[in-house]
Structure formats: C-alpha cells, structure tokens
Design a protein around this motif. Structure first.
Motif, PDB file in Angstrom:
ATOM      1  N   VAL A 162      -5.492  13.257  -5.391  1.00  0.00           N
ATOM      2  CA  VAL A 162      -5.160  14.252  -6.416  1.00  0.00           C
ATOM      3  C   VAL A 162      -3.968  13.826  -7.168  1.00  0.00           C
ATOM      4  N   ASN A 163      -2.944  13.165  -6.815  1.00  0.00           N
ATOM      5  CA  ASN A 163      -1.757  12.756  -7.425  1.00  0.00           C
ATOM      6  C   ASN A 163      -2.227  11.688  -8.341  1.00  0.00           C
ATOM      7  N   SER A 164      -3.318  10.783  -7.924  1.00  0.00           N
ATOM      8  CA  SER A 164      -3.690   9.714  -8.861  1.00  0.00           C
ATOM      9  C   SER A 164      -4.538  10.350 -10.084  1.00  0.00           C
ATOM     10  N   LEU A 165      -5.108  11.520  -9.833  1.00  0.00           N
ATOM     11  CA  LEU A 165      -6.070  12.219 -10.739  1.00  0.00           C
ATOM     12  C   LEU A 165      -4.873  12.778 -11.967  1.00  0.00           C
ATOM     13  N   LYS A 166      -3.732  13.232 -11.270  1.00  0.00           N
ATOM     14  CA  LYS A 166      -2.629  13.641 -12.130  1.00  0.00           C
ATOM     15  C   LYS A 166      -2.260  12.659 -13.186  1.00  0.00           C
ATOM     16  N   ALA A 224      -4.925  11.902 -15.538  1.00  0.00           N
ATOM     17  CA  ALA A 224      -4.861  13.110 -16.855  1.00  0.00           C
ATOM     18  C   ALA A 224      -3.748  12.930 -17.799  1.00  0.00           C
ATOM     19  N   LYS A 225      -2.819  12.517 -17.394  1.00  0.00           N
ATOM     20  CA  LYS A 225      -1.374  12.545 -18.274  1.00  0.00           C
ATOM     21  C   LYS A 225      -1.674  11.373 -19.102  1.00  0.00           C
ATOM     22  N   LYS A 226      -2.146  10.102 -18.615  1.00  0.00           N
ATOM     23  CA  LYS A 226      -2.635   8.826 -19.594  1.00  0.00           C
ATOM     24  C   LYS A 226      -3.349   9.099 -20.737  1.00  0.00           C
ATOM     25  N   TYR A 227      -4.316  10.124 -20.388  1.00  0.00           N
ATOM     26  CA  TYR A 227      -5.496  10.532 -21.255  1.00  0.00           C
ATOM     27  C   TYR A 227      -5.041  11.805 -22.062  1.00  0.00           C
ATOM     28  N   ASP A 228      -3.776  12.277 -21.634  1.00  0.00           N
ATOM     29  CA  ASP A 228      -3.485  13.668 -22.494  1.00  0.00           C
ATOM     30  C   ASP A 228      -4.581  14.804 -22.243  1.00  0.00           C
ATOM     31  N   ALA A 229      -5.041  14.866 -20.907  1.00  0.00           N
ATOM     32  CA  ALA A 229      -6.063  15.661 -20.569  1.00  0.00           C
ATOM     33  C   ALA A 229      -5.453  17.089 -20.141  1.00  0.00           C
ATOM     34  N   PRO A 230      -5.745  18.108 -21.009  1.00  0.00           N
ATOM     35  CA  PRO A 230      -5.130  19.344 -20.624  1.00  0.00           C
ATOM     36  C   PRO A 230      -5.578  19.899 -19.347  1.00  0.00           C
ATOM     37  N   ILE A 231      -5.514  19.822 -18.243  1.00  0.00           N
ATOM     38  CA  ILE A 231      -5.819  20.090 -16.973  1.00  0.00           C
ATOM     39  C   ILE A 231      -4.823  20.773 -16.128  1.00  0.00           C
ATOM     40  N   VAL A 268     -14.064  17.715  -7.775  1.00  0.00           N
ATOM     41  CA  VAL A 268     -15.413  17.251  -8.318  1.00  0.00           C
ATOM     42  C   VAL A 268     -15.305  17.816  -9.855  1.00  0.00           C
ATOM     43  N   GLU A 269     -14.759  18.927 -10.271  1.00  0.00           N
ATOM     44  CA  GLU A 269     -14.732  19.498 -11.460  1.00  0.00           C
ATOM     45  C   GLU A 269     -13.706  18.674 -12.481  1.00  0.00           C
ATOM     46  N   VAL A 270     -12.611  18.453 -11.549  1.00  0.00           N
ATOM     47  CA  VAL A 270     -11.308  18.140 -12.198  1.00  0.00           C
ATOM     48  C   VAL A 270     -11.899  16.559 -12.794  1.00  0.00           C
ATOM     49  N   ASN A 271     -12.627  15.726 -11.861  1.00  0.00           N
ATOM     50  CA  ASN A 271     -12.987  14.578 -11.957  1.00  0.00           C
ATOM     51  C   ASN A 271     -13.910  14.361 -13.409  1.00  0.00           C
ATOM     52  N   LYS A 272     -14.736  15.475 -13.608  1.00  0.00           N
ATOM     53  CA  LYS A 272     -15.803  15.324 -14.747  1.00  0.00           C
ATOM     54  C   LYS A 272     -14.932  15.702 -16.015  1.00  0.00           C
ATOM     55  N   GLU A 273     -14.088  16.621 -15.921  1.00  0.00           N
ATOM     56  CA  GLU A 273     -13.006  16.904 -17.104  1.00  0.00           C
ATOM     57  C   GLU A 273     -12.246  15.679 -17.363  1.00  0.00           C
ATOM     58  N   ILE A 274     -11.760  14.912 -16.645  1.00  0.00           N
ATOM     59  CA  ILE A 274     -10.954  13.780 -16.828  1.00  0.00           C
ATOM     60  C   ILE A 274     -12.062  12.709 -17.559  1.00  0.00           C
ATOM     61  N   ASP A 308     -14.614  13.140 -19.331  1.00  0.00           N
ATOM     62  CA  ASP A 308     -15.056  13.797 -20.645  1.00  0.00           C
ATOM     63  C   ASP A 308     -13.835  13.281 -21.416  1.00  0.00           C
ATOM     64  N   GLU A 309     -12.736  13.735 -21.034  1.00  0.00           N
ATOM     65  CA  GLU A 309     -11.494  13.505 -21.677  1.00  0.00           C
ATOM     66  C   GLU A 309     -11.324  11.897 -22.366  1.00  0.00           C
TER      67      GLU A 309
END
Length: 342
Positions: free
Chosen positions: A140-144, A147-154, A190-196, A198-199
């Motif tokens: 999850v830390n890697s996902l954060k 997400a920051k790299k792509y400015d994903a509003p998660i 799983v949901e967060v992965n999909k959002e990232i 897509d973003e």
C-alpha cells in the motif's frame, strides 16, 4: 471426553461471539479450517461412542456426520451461507452428545473456562497474520507513491484505519478477526489498483497527445523547409501523409508508431539536419514551463524568454539554422540566470 467438550464449546462460543464474521472467515483462503475443526470434533466424538451407547446418541452422531459431509460439499461449491449453517449444526450436535456422554460437562462449561479455551484454541488453529499485514502495508505504501506520481485523487484513509484495526486485533490475539480485516484491505487494494491504472492511463494519454502536438509543430517546420529546399513532391507527400496520421492518432501506442514512421522518413531522405535543434527547443520549452511554476521569478523575464523562443521557431521554419542555434545558446544562458537569481 474432556477434550471434545472444551473443543465443542470453543466453536459455539466463537460462533456466538463472532456471529457474521464466521462466514467471512470461511470465505477467505483458509476456509477449510472450519472443515478441519468439524472433522476433528467428529473423530473425537466417534472415539467415545461404542456399541453400548444409546440409540439416541448414535442417531445424533449420524446427523452430525451428515452435516459435516454437507459442510464439505458447500465448501466445494463456494456456498458460504450453507457452509456456516452445516458447520454450526454439526458442532451443536457434537456438543449435545458430549453433554450426554461426559460427566465433566458441568465442570468444563463455565464461562471462564470457555473464554480461556476460545483464546487458546483460536491461537492454535488460526496463524498469526502479522507477516501478511506487513506485506500488505509495504504494498500500500508503494501504491501511495504511485498515486502521488500520477496526481491520482485517491483517499487512503479507510485503508489506514483498517491497518490500525488489524494491528490492534493481532495484539489482542484476535487472529480470526484480523484475517477478516486483512481480507477487507485486499478488496480495497483491488479497487485502488484499478483507480490508479485508470488515472495513469489518462495521464499517459494526455502526455502523449501533448508531445504529439509539439512534434506536429516540428513537422510543419520540416515540411516547409523541404518545400523551400525544392525537395521532390514524393518526399513532401510522405511527410504530409505522416502528419495527417499523427494529428488523428489518439492512442499513445498509435502516436509512438506514427512518430517512429516520421523518423524513418526523415532518415531515409536525410532530413535530420535540424533534429538536434528541435530537441533543444523542446528542452527550452520545458525549462520555461518549470520556471513559470516557481516563486520569485519575474514574469517579464518569462515573457521575454517566450518571445525569443517563438523567434527561434520562425528561424527554424525558414531554414535559418545557424541563427536559430545562436539564439538558442543565448536563451539557455538567460534561463540559467533567471533560475540562479531566485
């Protein structure tokens, strides 16, 4: 008979305390634990039944065995509700047999003993999921970071809360509950992965389109130069067709494909003379863009830099490469001075 009494009471206490979560625990990867527990209880009761046991006990035991078989079938069919029903029914039957057959039931069925047995047995049948928790936290830390790299509003607050809850449950030796919490974490991941994804796809597509637009400007200048140099209509036609395909490309892969085709045409007809200058123009544009986002930069300096850049592009358009090269050197120095003066 003492072991089966305490064992059965453990299962009943767990079912009463956890209620709904029992089915969720079943739904996890280690759902076969329930079947293992039920069969263990069945074997222990069977060891206590003899040919002299009352017919009522024998009938009850057969009913319990049927429910264990139905539990196994429900697990194979991924039917969580049916599995829970057959599991609890079988354990109630085995407990009932234990109460009838054992003289120690009264002593062992006090709330204090049941609670202690629950705690000890849960620890022995459900493994400590601390390692799984640690792996999920790292992921999850890697996902954060992504997400920051792509400015994903998660929003990661729900995951953070679940991590805190699971740590508390593990500290309290509530491993079954912790496993349930970890399962919720996995579902959200799983949901967060999909959002990232897509973003990231949107961002990559946008960047590809922006780069294609800049490359189209370069291509316009190249086509104009080709015409002024009196190159054949065949070369100019190929460049114009390539421009049309690039301008209509929407997918990043298609954009890359068309740019490669243009590069091939340029090499084929030796039209790469000004490529180095065009690359420097792109670099200067990026530098101006970065400076415009910094504090303490004089807007008038940026306006002058943009005007100079447009002048450079006009010289490239007219094929005046030496003049463009000289202006590029001067502009690069100016931009460095602006950066140092902040």
């Amino acid at each position: 008979m003492k072991n089966i009494v305490t064992f059965a009471l453990l299962i009943l206490v767990v079912s009463m305390v956890f209620g709904g979560p029992i089915s969720n625990v079943y739904a996890q990867d280690d759902s076969k634990i329930l079947l293992k527990l039920a069969k263990r209880a069945q074997n222990q009761v069977q060891n206590q039944i003899s040919s002299e046991s009352p017919d009522k006990i024998k009938r009850l035991f057969e009913e319990g065995v049927q429910n264990v078989n139905s539990l196994e079938k429900a697990i194979r069919n991924n039917d969580a509700d049916a599995a829970k029903k057959h599991f609890l029914t079988a354990m109630k039957i085995f407990t009932q047999i234990s109460r009838v057959s054992s003289s120690d039931v009264t002593k062992e069925s006090t709330p204090e003993v049941a609670a202690k047995t629950t705690s000890d047995s849960v620890r022995s049948t459900v493994k400590d999921p601390s390692n799984d928790l640690q792996r999920l936290q790292i992921y999850v830390n890697s996902l954060k970071t992504i997400a920051k790299k792509y400015d994903a509003p998660i929003d990661f607050s729900e995951l953070d809360n679940l991590f805190r809850l699971s740590k508390q449950q593990i500290n309290n030796n509530q491993f079954a509950l912790a496993l349930e919490t970890l399962q919720k974490i996995k579902e959200i991941i799983v949901e967060v992965n999909k959002e990232i994804r897509d973003e990231a796809s949107k961002k990559e597509s946008q960047r590809a389109k922006e780069y294609a637009q800049k490359y189209l400007e370069q291509l316009d200048r190249l086509i104009e130069n080709a015409k002024k140099q009196g190159l054949s209509d065949e070369i100019i036609k190929k460049l114009e067709n390539a421009r049309e395909k690039l301008s209509s490309a929407d997918n990043p892969n298609d954009i890359i494909k068309e740019i490669r085709e243009i590069l091939s045409i340029k090499k084929q007809f030796e039209l790469t003379k000004n490529d180095r200058l065009e690359s420097r123009v792109l670099q200067v544009e990026k530098t101006i863009s970065r400076l415009s986002q910094m504090d303490g930069v004089d807007e008038n300096d940026l306006i002058h830099a943009r005007d100079t850049l447009q002048s450079i592009k006009r010289h490239l358009y007219d094929g005046e490469f030496d003049t463009a090269n000289e202006l590029l050197r001067d502009l690069a120095k100016q931009l460095q001075e602006i950066k140092n003066s902040r």
